[in-house]
Design an enzyme around this catalytic site. Structure first.
Site, short mmCIF file in Angstrom:
data_model
loop_
_atom_site.label_atom_id
_atom_site.label_comp_id
_atom_site.label_asym_id
_atom_site.label_seq_id
_atom_site.Cartn_x
_atom_site.Cartn_y
_atom_site.Cartn_z
N THR A 205 6.71 -44.15 -8.77
CA THR A 205 7.17 -43.17 -8.79
C THR A 205 6.41 -42.54 -7.64
O THR A 205 6.99 -42.60 -6.33
CB THR A 205 6.75 -41.67 -10.14
OG1 THR A 205 7.70 -41.80 -10.73
CG2 THR A 205 7.59 -40.40 -8.83
N GLU B 296 1.37 -33.75 -14.23
CA GLU B 296 2.56 -34.81 -13.55
C GLU B 296 2.51 -34.49 -12.16
O GLU B 296 2.78 -35.66 -11.96
CB GLU B 296 3.81 -33.45 -13.54
CG GLU B 296 4.90 -34.25 -12.39
CD GLU B 296 6.38 -35.08 -13.18
OE1 GLU B 296 5.29 -36.19 -14.02
OE2 GLU B 296 6.81 -34.56 -13.44
N1 HSE Z 1 12.40 -36.27 -8.74
C1 HSE Z 1 11.54 -36.96 -8.68
C2 HSE Z 1 11.07 -37.76 -8.12
C3 HSE Z 1 11.00 -37.38 -10.86
O1 HSE Z 1 12.66 -38.90 -8.16
O2 HSE Z 1 10.29 -38.51 -7.18
C4 HSE Z 1 10.13 -38.23 -10.24
O3 HSE Z 1 9.50 -38.09 -11.19
#
Ligand code: HSE
Length: 309
Positions: free
Chosen positions: A180, A128
């Site tokens: 992201t 990830e």
């Molecule tokens: N929790 C993460 C974010 C999820 O909102 O950045 C996306 O990978």
């Protein structure tokens, strides 16, 4: 065991107020992955989905996760991974988490359950990290375990399975790109105390609402005063989707992960379909291509479809 084939499902991280700590597993879409032993030491990856994702293991999310697992093994083993990605990368629906988690779960089946779920999540977080630049498990845990999960802590890893009533989920994926890493970079590093108080009230309310099967409490708690007000500018039509979905009977919802998908939770399938129609109408009027669908909470997580001995 010679090979394992599985379905690795999409997930929704954050669940509105639980940034980086709450995630929910969806029945659809899911990636299809097959992992098999190879005579050649090391890892080879083949993508048969046409997304043009990197196949060098150290640059590939599934590869990064598997390499972390393989580093724990003596002597060196050889594996071949075939990925048919159905969860569009960059959709906000846990595409990278499905790759990373599916890969390590498949490896663990080949290795006759050598590792615990917690160890698998640690390996998956290494994958990830390739996608988002940081280790977080709010997509990985619900993908692996199903249902709704709470990441109480990353160091040390403490994942809690949250019992939940049946839920239906409408998703709209406007065809724009939100990385992201970009969606994280724009966030403020400090949070005013009054916002923190509101947020942890909502997180507590959401967890209690899920555990009690109290849909009104779930709906009231689906509020994010910290992340959503910053990120929503990245998603055209966001406020309209929210207001019209609520008017159509949704319990509430928000940005799926870091976007650009937006999701809404509903108590029943008919409401979720009505919400989907509102989503379609909004983007059609805006002239922006958007994919929509209705699915439901997946309490199982990754599903093994075939094992060859
Ligand atoms: N929790 C993460 C974010 C999820 O909102 O950045 C996306 O990978």
């Amino acid at each position: 065991m010679k090979s394992v084939t599985l379905h690795s499902p999409a997930t929704i991280a954050n669940l509105v107020c639980g940034f980086d700590i709450i995630g929910l597993c969806l029945k659809e879409p899911y990636d299809i992955m097959t992992l098999e032993w190879s005579d050649q030491p090391g890892l080879t990856i083949e993508h048969i989905d046409g997304y043009g994702l990197p196949i060098l293991p150290e640059e590939n999310v599934a590869g990064g996760a598997l390499l972390a697992l393989m580093r724990e093994l003596e002597p060196e083993i050889g594996m071949r991974l075939i990925i048919d990605k159905k969860i569009m990368p960059g959709s906000g629906l846990g595409s990278s988490a499905a790759s990373a988690t599916g890969a390590v779960l498949a490896a663990n089946r080949l290795l006759q359950h050598r590792f615990t779920n917690e160890e698998l999540l640690q390996f998956a977080m290494c994958g990830e990290k390739i996608a988002s630049g940081v280790k977080h498990a709010d997509n990985l845990a619900p993908c692996l375990m199903g249902g709704v999960t709470l990441i109480r802590s990353i160091h040390p890893l403490d994942v809690i399975d949250i019992p939940s009533p049946e839920l239906f989920i409408s998703v709209v994926h406007p065809q724009i790109e939100v990385k992201t890493s970009d969606a994280r970079r724009i966030l403020k590093k400090e949070v005013p105390l009054r916002s923190a108080i509101k947020q942890w009230g909502n997180i507590g309310g959401l967890i209690a609402g899920l555990m009690k099967g109290d849909h009104d409490l779930i709906g009231r708690s689906l509020e994010d005063v910290i992340i959503e007000p910053i990120r929503n500018i990245l998603i055209p039509g966001f406020e309209e989707v929210k207001s019209r979905s609520l008017a159509a009977g949704a319990l509430g919802g928000g940005i799926a992960g870091s976007g650009p998908s937006v999701f809404m939770l509903s108590k029943n399938h008919d409401t979720a379909v009505a919400v989907e129609s509102e989503m379609k109408a909004i983007y059609s009027r805006m002239g922006l291509d958007a994919k929509t669908y209705v699915t439901s909470l997946n309490s199982e997580g990754i599903h093994i479809t075939h094992e060859a001995a």
